[in-house]
Design an enzyme around this catalytic site. Structure first.
Site, PDB file in Angstrom:
ATOM      1  N   HIS A 117       0.824  -1.200   0.051  1.00  0.00           N
ATOM      2  CA  HIS A 117      -0.070   0.095   0.025  1.00  0.00           C
ATOM      3  C   HIS A 117       0.740   1.357   0.032  1.00  0.00           C
ATOM      4  CE1 HIS A 117      -3.172  -2.434   2.226  1.00  0.00           C
ATOM      5  NE2 HIS A 117      -3.082  -2.902   1.088  1.00  0.00           N
ATOM      6  N   LYS A 154       6.388   6.840   7.051  1.00  0.00           N
ATOM      7  CA  LYS A 154       5.922   5.788   8.390  1.00  0.00           C
ATOM      8  C   LYS A 154       7.042   5.268   9.206  1.00  0.00           C
ATOM      9  CE  LYS A 154       2.346   4.137   5.437  1.00  0.00           C
ATOM     10  NZ  LYS A 154       1.925   2.997   4.567  1.00  0.00           N
ATOM     11  N   TYR A 195       2.361   1.723  13.847  1.00  0.00           N
ATOM     12  CA  TYR A 195       2.688   2.791  12.754  1.00  0.00           C
ATOM     13  C   TYR A 195       2.673   3.999  13.391  1.00  0.00           C
ATOM     14  CZ  TYR A 195       0.643  -0.678   9.355  1.00  0.00           C
ATOM     15  OH  TYR A 195       0.454  -1.677   8.484  1.00  0.00           O
ATOM     16  N   ASP A 224      -6.372  -6.348  -1.597  1.00  0.00           N
ATOM     17  CA  ASP A 224      -4.959  -6.667  -1.829  1.00  0.00           C
ATOM     18  C   ASP A 224      -4.667  -7.928  -2.944  1.00  0.00           C
ATOM     19  OD1 ASP A 224      -4.031  -6.001   1.453  1.00  0.00           O
ATOM     20  OD2 ASP A 224      -4.189  -4.833  -0.356  1.00  0.00           O
TER      21      ASP A 224
HETATM   22  C1  LIG Z   1      -4.352   2.838   6.994  1.00  0.00           C
HETATM   23  C2  LIG Z   1      -5.384   3.742   7.860  1.00  0.00           C
HETATM   24  C3  LIG Z   1      -6.660   3.145   7.708  1.00  0.00           C
HETATM   25  N1  LIG Z   1      -7.768   3.542   8.296  1.00  0.00           N
HETATM   26  C4  LIG Z   1      -8.948   3.055   8.338  1.00  0.00           C
HETATM   27  C5  LIG Z   1      -9.384   2.795   7.048  1.00  0.00           C
HETATM   28  C6  LIG Z   1     -10.255   1.395   6.987  1.00  0.00           C
HETATM   29  O1  LIG Z   1     -11.649   1.767   7.441  1.00  0.00           O
HETATM   30  C7  LIG Z   1      -9.805   0.753   8.103  1.00  0.00           C
HETATM   31  C8  LIG Z   1      -8.855  -0.297   7.620  1.00  0.00           C
HETATM   32  O2  LIG Z   1      -7.809   0.079   6.723  1.00  0.00           O
HETATM   33  P1  LIG Z   1      -7.028  -0.729   5.520  1.00  0.00           P
HETATM   34  O3  LIG Z   1      -8.130  -1.993   5.516  1.00  0.00           O
HETATM   35  O4  LIG Z   1      -6.508  -0.042   4.821  1.00  0.00           O
HETATM   36  O5  LIG Z   1      -5.867  -1.418   6.591  1.00  0.00           O
HETATM   37  P2  LIG Z   1      -4.539  -2.163   5.992  1.00  0.00           P
HETATM   38  O6  LIG Z   1      -5.200  -3.013   4.658  1.00  0.00           O
HETATM   39  O7  LIG Z   1      -3.962  -2.843   7.097  1.00  0.00           O
HETATM   40  O8  LIG Z   1      -3.570  -0.977   5.329  1.00  0.00           O
HETATM   41  C9  LIG Z   1      -2.352  -0.755   6.229  1.00  0.00           C
HETATM   42  O9  LIG Z   1      -1.386  -1.700   5.600  1.00  0.00           O
HETATM   43  C10 LIG Z   1      -0.384  -1.274   5.062  1.00  0.00           C
HETATM   44  C11 LIG Z   1       0.408  -2.331   5.187  1.00  0.00           C
HETATM   45  C12 LIG Z   1      -0.097   0.130   5.238  1.00  0.00           C
HETATM   46  O10 LIG Z   1       1.482   0.222   5.390  1.00  0.00           O
HETATM   47  C13 LIG Z   1      -0.947   1.211   5.478  1.00  0.00           C
HETATM   48  O11 LIG Z   1      -0.661   1.686   6.752  1.00  0.00           O
HETATM   49  C14 LIG Z   1      -2.378   0.700   5.480  1.00  0.00           C
HETATM   50  O12 LIG Z   1      -2.571   1.025   4.019  1.00  0.00           O
HETATM   51  O13 LIG Z   1      -8.930   1.674   8.911  1.00  0.00           O
HETATM   52  C15 LIG Z   1      -7.727   4.693   9.423  1.00  0.00           C
HETATM   53  O14 LIG Z   1      -8.392   5.200   9.955  1.00  0.00           O
HETATM   54  N2  LIG Z   1      -6.280   5.299   9.264  1.00  0.00           N
HETATM   55  C16 LIG Z   1      -5.128   4.733   8.638  1.00  0.00           C
HETATM   56  O15 LIG Z   1      -4.035   5.334   8.805  1.00  0.00           O
END
Ligand SMILES: Cc1cn([C@H]2C[C@H](O)[C@@H](COP(=O)(O)OP(=O)(O)O[C@H]3O[C@H](C)C(=O)[C@H](O)[C@H]3O)O2)c(=O)[nH]c1=O
Length: 176
Positions: A62, A72, A132, A168
């Site tokens: 991401h 980060k 993070y 993903d």
């Molecule tokens: C990234 C992020 C997400 N969110 C909310 C948005 C979604 O409703 C929920 C889950 O987010 P997401 O499915 O994008 O989480 P990951 O798939 O773990 O994504 C993360 O994992 C990869 C490895 C990364 O490096 C990034 O920090 C980030 O993209 O948290 C937030 O409120 N704040 C945030 O900073």
């Protein structure tokens, strides 16, 4: 903290300086002054945690699109991950190159990920948490990604993927 160069321009592996005694240890894991002196982003307005139940879980790869690109500092506060970053900055001498790092609660290692990199990880243990520090604060709707299994990068993941989000699996292949 001790800052090590990596195989990717501007990314740093950060080693804790642990003060050990009979009780255990104490270590600094963030410091605006040390970060600034090391030449990395110094101020992080947001901290987030990723909890992952099963070993083999894969999140990534991401990044946030400009003007909301993020830098980060990540570390495992429980369990362990194989943490991967890809340099997606066209002008960088390490453009398109990836590198993986084992980050664990045990080794305390942290990774500084500059803006312009894609980030992801695979958990190596059940019940793994990743902490993070993020700058700037997250802005929804500007997320993007590249495929964890894109032949353009050929990332050598250590385990079979056990759990991965559908989003993903379907990022576009890298045309850059
Ligand atoms: C990234 C992020 C997400 N969110 C909310 C948005 C979604 O409703 C929920 C889950 O987010 P997401 O499915 O994008 O989480 P990951 O798939 O773990 O994504 C993360 O994992 C990869 C490895 C990364 O490096 C990034 O920090 C980030 O993209 O948290 C937030 O409120 N704040 C945030 O900073």
């Amino acid at each position: 903290m001790i800052f090590h160069e990596t195989g990717l321009a501007d990314a740093r592996l950060i080693e804790q300086e642990r003060h050990v005694d009979d009780r255990g240890h104490f270590a600094r894991v963030a410091c605006a002054g040390e970060f600034a002196r090391a030449g990395i982003e110094a101020d992080y307005p947001q901290a987030s945690v990723s909890h992952n139940t099963r070993a083999g879980t894969l999140r990534g790869m991401h990044f946030q699109r400009p003007p909301h690109a993020e830098a980060k500092v990540v570390r495992a506060t429980r369990g362990a991950v194989f943490d991967v970053i890809i340099d997606l900055r066209p002008g960088s001498p390490t453009f398109r190159r990836w590198q993986g790092f084992e980050l664990s609660a045990g080794n305390g290692r942290m990774l500084y990920i500059p803006k312009g990199f894609a980030h992801g990880f695979q958990t190596l243990e059940d019940e793994t948490d990743v902490l993070y520090l993020i700058t700037p604060a997250f802005v929804p709707g500007h997320g993007d990604g590249v495929r964890f299994d894109d032949p353009a990068f050929a990332i050598d993941w250590p385990l079979p993927v056990s759990v991965i989000a559908e989003k993903d699996r379907i990022w576009p292949l890298f045309g850059g």
